[in-house]
Write a protein that holds these residues in place. Structure first.
Motif, PDB file in Angstrom:
ATOM      1  N   LEU A 185      71.237  42.583  12.839  1.00 12.39           N
ATOM      2  CA  LEU A 185      70.489  41.440  13.069  1.00 12.39           C
ATOM      3  C   LEU A 185      69.772  41.152  11.349  1.00 12.39           C
ATOM      4  CD1 LEU A 185      68.880  40.721  16.938  1.00 12.39           C
ATOM      5  CD2 LEU A 185      71.029  40.077  15.448  1.00 12.39           C
ATOM      6  N   ALA A 186      69.269  42.566  10.766  1.00 13.42           N
ATOM      7  CA  ALA A 186      68.234  42.439   9.364  1.00 13.42           C
ATOM      8  C   ALA A 186      69.718  42.340   8.447  1.00 13.42           C
ATOM      9  CB  ALA A 186      67.460  43.710   9.567  1.00 13.42           C
ATOM     10  N   ILE A 187      70.580  43.027   8.860  1.00 15.29           N
ATOM     11  CA  ILE A 187      71.874  42.674   7.885  1.00 15.29           C
ATOM     12  C   ILE A 187      72.497  40.908   7.811  1.00 15.29           C
ATOM     13  CG2 ILE A 187      74.654  43.774   7.241  1.00 15.29           C
ATOM     14  CD1 ILE A 187      73.429  45.935   7.945  1.00 15.29           C
ATOM     15  N   ASN A 188      72.204  40.424   8.673  1.00 10.38           N
ATOM     16  CA  ASN A 188      72.404  39.000   9.789  1.00 10.38           C
ATOM     17  C   ASN A 188      71.304  38.153   8.305  1.00 10.38           C
ATOM     18  OD1 ASN A 188      74.766  36.778   9.774  1.00 10.38           O
ATOM     19  ND2 ASN A 188      72.872  37.168  12.008  1.00 10.38           N
ATOM     20  N   VAL A 189      70.676  38.482   8.847  1.00  9.26           N
ATOM     21  CA  VAL A 189      68.863  37.563   8.110  1.00  9.26           C
ATOM     22  C   VAL A 189      69.408  37.734   6.976  1.00  9.26           C
ATOM     23  CG1 VAL A 189      66.497  37.334   7.805  1.00  9.26           C
ATOM     24  CG2 VAL A 189      67.522  37.658  10.044  1.00  9.26           C
ATOM     25  N   ILE A 190      69.340  38.818   5.537  1.00  5.76           N
ATOM     26  CA  ILE A 190      69.638  38.870   4.166  1.00  5.76           C
ATOM     27  C   ILE A 190      70.498  39.136   3.881  1.00  5.76           C
ATOM     28  CG2 ILE A 190      70.473  41.096   2.538  1.00  5.76           C
ATOM     29  CD1 ILE A 190      68.698  42.800   4.421  1.00  5.76           C
ATOM     30  N   ALA A 191      72.011  38.591   4.871  1.00  2.00           N
ATOM     31  CA  ALA A 191      72.448  37.792   3.980  1.00  2.00           C
ATOM     32  C   ALA A 191      72.896  36.236   4.057  1.00  2.00           C
ATOM     33  CB  ALA A 191      74.260  38.441   5.061  1.00  2.00           C
ATOM     34  N   ALA A 192      72.512  35.582   5.446  1.00  2.00           N
ATOM     35  CA  ALA A 192      72.169  34.288   5.009  1.00  2.00           C
ATOM     36  C   ALA A 192      71.475  34.052   3.873  1.00  2.00           C
ATOM     37  CB  ALA A 192      71.105  34.490   6.987  1.00  2.00           C
ATOM     38  N   VAL A 193      69.791  34.809   3.967  1.00  2.00           N
ATOM     39  CA  VAL A 193      69.273  34.069   2.494  1.00  2.00           C
ATOM     40  C   VAL A 193      69.505  34.715   1.106  1.00  2.00           C
ATOM     41  CG1 VAL A 193      67.577  35.759   1.519  1.00  2.00           C
ATOM     42  CG2 VAL A 193      67.058  35.525   3.752  1.00  2.00           C
ATOM     43  N   TYR A 194      70.807  35.141   1.028  1.00  2.00           N
ATOM     44  CA  TYR A 194      71.769  35.575  -0.001  1.00  2.00           C
ATOM     45  C   TYR A 194      72.642  34.749   0.326  1.00  2.00           C
ATOM     46  CZ  TYR A 194      75.305  36.957  -2.882  1.00  2.00           C
ATOM     47  OH  TYR A 194      76.422  36.978  -3.902  1.00  2.00           O
ATOM     48  N   HIS A 195      72.915  33.570   1.171  1.00  2.00           N
ATOM     49  CA  HIS A 195      74.031  32.481   0.993  1.00  2.00           C
ATOM     50  C   HIS A 195      73.377  31.153   0.879  1.00  2.00           C
ATOM     51  CE1 HIS A 195      76.813  30.074   2.911  1.00  2.00           C
ATOM     52  NE2 HIS A 195      78.174  30.635   2.827  1.00  2.00           N
ATOM     53  N   LEU A 196      72.086  31.351   1.479  1.00  2.00           N
ATOM     54  CA  LEU A 196      71.313  30.141   1.464  1.00  2.00           C
ATOM     55  C   LEU A 196      71.007  30.131  -0.518  1.00  2.00           C
ATOM     56  CD1 LEU A 196      69.876  27.764   1.955  1.00  2.00           C
ATOM     57  CD2 LEU A 196      68.096  29.526   2.347  1.00  2.00           C
ATOM     58  N   PHE A 197      71.065  31.264  -1.236  1.00  2.00           N
ATOM     59  CA  PHE A 197      70.435  30.913  -2.425  1.00  2.00           C
ATOM     60  C   PHE A 197      72.413  30.610  -3.544  1.00  2.00           C
ATOM     61  CE2 PHE A 197      66.831  32.993  -1.763  1.00  2.00           C
ATOM     62  CZ  PHE A 197      65.717  32.076  -2.028  1.00  2.00           C
ATOM     63  N   GLN A 198      72.964  31.384  -2.803  1.00  2.00           N
ATOM     64  CA  GLN A 198      74.198  31.210  -3.406  1.00  2.00           C
ATOM     65  C   GLN A 198      74.682  29.760  -3.256  1.00  2.00           C
ATOM     66  OE1 GLN A 198      75.774  33.217  -6.074  1.00  2.00           O
ATOM     67  NE2 GLN A 198      74.013  34.540  -6.141  1.00  2.00           N
ATOM     68  N   PHE A 199      74.347  29.787  -1.620  1.00  2.00           N
ATOM     69  CA  PHE A 199      75.258  27.965  -1.622  1.00  2.00           C
ATOM     70  C   PHE A 199      74.104  27.377  -1.198  1.00  2.00           C
ATOM     71  CE2 PHE A 199      78.412  31.420  -1.480  1.00  2.00           C
ATOM     72  CZ  PHE A 199      79.545  30.683  -2.021  1.00  2.00           C
ATOM     73  N   PRO A 200      73.450  26.395  -1.823  1.00  2.00           N
ATOM     74  CA  PRO A 200      72.416  25.635  -0.839  1.00  2.00           C
ATOM     75  C   PRO A 200      72.741  24.989  -0.080  1.00  2.00           C
ATOM     76  CG  PRO A 200      72.031  26.069  -3.423  1.00  2.00           C
ATOM     77  CD  PRO A 200      72.908  26.451  -3.091  1.00  2.00           C
ATOM     78  N   GLY A 201      72.203  24.467   0.924  1.00  2.00           N
ATOM     79  CA  GLY A 201      72.072  23.266   1.444  1.00  2.00           C
ATOM     80  C   GLY A 201      72.254  23.435   3.277  1.00  2.00           C
ATOM     81  N   LEU A 202      72.765  22.184   4.016  1.00  2.00           N
ATOM     82  CA  LEU A 202      72.608  22.394   5.245  1.00  2.00           C
ATOM     83  C   LEU A 202      73.052  23.410   6.135  1.00  2.00           C
ATOM     84  CD1 LEU A 202      70.381  20.719   7.204  1.00  2.00           C
ATOM     85  CD2 LEU A 202      72.046  19.216   7.678  1.00  2.00           C
ATOM     86  N   GLY A 203      73.816  23.532   5.562  1.00  2.00           N
ATOM     87  CA  GLY A 203      74.907  24.449   6.704  1.00  2.00           C
ATOM     88  C   GLY A 203      74.218  25.890   6.132  1.00  2.00           C
ATOM     89  N   SER A 204      74.057  25.996   5.404  1.00  2.00           N
ATOM     90  CA  SER A 204      73.369  28.021   5.047  1.00  2.00           C
ATOM     91  C   SER A 204      71.627  27.440   5.727  1.00  2.00           C
ATOM     92  CB  SER A 204      73.549  27.255   3.402  1.00  2.00           C
ATOM     93  OG  SER A 204      74.704  28.089   3.100  1.00  2.00           O
ATOM     94  N   ALA A 205      70.959  26.877   5.056  1.00  2.00           N
ATOM     95  CA  ALA A 205      69.810  26.695   5.887  1.00  2.00           C
ATOM     96  C   ALA A 205      69.414  27.348   7.588  1.00  2.00           C
ATOM     97  CB  ALA A 205      69.037  25.385   4.694  1.00  2.00           C
ATOM     98  N   TRP A 206      70.839  26.654   7.936  1.00  2.00           N
ATOM     99  CA  TRP A 206      71.015  26.320   8.951  1.00  2.00           C
ATOM    100  C   TRP A 206      71.498  27.682   9.771  1.00  2.00           C
ATOM    101  CZ3 TRP A 206      69.248  24.388  13.241  1.00  2.00           C
ATOM    102  CH2 TRP A 206      69.817  24.370  15.038  1.00  2.00           C
ATOM    103  N   PHE A 207      71.906  28.416   8.985  1.00  2.00           N
ATOM    104  CA  PHE A 207      72.523  30.042   9.307  1.00  2.00           C
ATOM    105  C   PHE A 207      71.659  31.344   8.879  1.00  2.00           C
ATOM    106  CE2 PHE A 207      74.633  33.648   6.831  1.00  2.00           C
ATOM    107  CZ  PHE A 207      75.286  34.071   7.915  1.00  2.00           C
ATOM    108  N   LEU A 208      70.473  30.367   8.021  1.00  2.00           N
ATOM    109  CA  LEU A 208      69.383  31.385   8.140  1.00  2.00           C
ATOM    110  C   LEU A 208      67.974  31.060   9.375  1.00  2.00           C
ATOM    111  CD1 LEU A 208      67.781  33.104   6.911  1.00  2.00           C
ATOM    112  CD2 LEU A 208      66.115  30.584   5.637  1.00  2.00           C
ATOM    113  N   VAL A 209      68.734  30.024   9.514  1.00  2.00           N
ATOM    114  CA  VAL A 209      67.454  29.785  10.793  1.00  2.00           C
ATOM    115  C   VAL A 209      67.861  30.444  11.900  1.00  2.00           C
ATOM    116  CG1 VAL A 209      67.077  27.513  12.767  1.00  2.00           C
ATOM    117  CG2 VAL A 209      66.727  27.439  10.364  1.00  2.00           C
ATOM    118  N   VAL A 210      68.777  30.223  12.258  1.00  2.00           N
ATOM    119  CA  VAL A 210      69.971  30.372  13.818  1.00  2.00           C
ATOM    120  C   VAL A 210      69.847  32.515  13.716  1.00  2.00           C
ATOM    121  CG1 VAL A 210      71.815  31.471  14.657  1.00  2.00           C
ATOM    122  CG2 VAL A 210      71.635  28.818  14.282  1.00  2.00           C
ATOM    123  N   SER A 211      69.532  32.704  12.676  1.00  2.00           N
ATOM    124  CA  SER A 211      69.463  34.671  12.098  1.00  2.00           C
ATOM    125  C   SER A 211      68.521  34.684  12.318  1.00  2.00           C
ATOM    126  CB  SER A 211      69.682  35.338  10.533  1.00  2.00           C
ATOM    127  OG  SER A 211      71.353  34.017  10.299  1.00  2.00           O
TER     128      SER A 211
END
Length: 85
Positions: free
Chosen positions: A26-52
């Motif tokens: 789960l910790a790696i998933n949160v790190i991946a979500a933050v990385y994804h949000l910075f690399q591809f900003p958008g609603l989907g990436s933000a939602w991925f971080l919230v779910v993580s």
């Protein structure tokens, strides 16, 4: 029945499946979500971080509920032993 002396070492609240598998994944998933949000900003990436973050919170709360229940059961056992004396 075990005749070991009671100590914190024997009653530590440590679960290898949770501490070495669930929480690190789960910790790696949160790190991946933050990385994804910075690399591809958008609603989907933000939602991925919230779910993580929700999953991390869920895992922590379920672990806390289990240990709280375990503490309640131990206290009940102590009260029953005291009542028998």
């Amino acid at each position: 029945m075990d005749n070991k002396p009671q100590s914190f070492a024997h009653h530590a609240k440590f679960d290898p499946a949770f501490h070495f598998f669930v929480f690190p994944v789960l910790a790696i998933n949160v790190i991946a979500a933050v990385y994804h949000l910075f690399q591809f900003p958008g609603l989907g990436s933000a939602w991925f971080l919230v779910v993580s973050l929700a999953l991390v919170s869920l895992a922590g709360r379920t672990r806390a509920f289990a240990t709280k229940l375990q503490d309640r059961i131990i206290r009940l056992e102590e009260r029953l032993r005291l009542a028998a004396v």
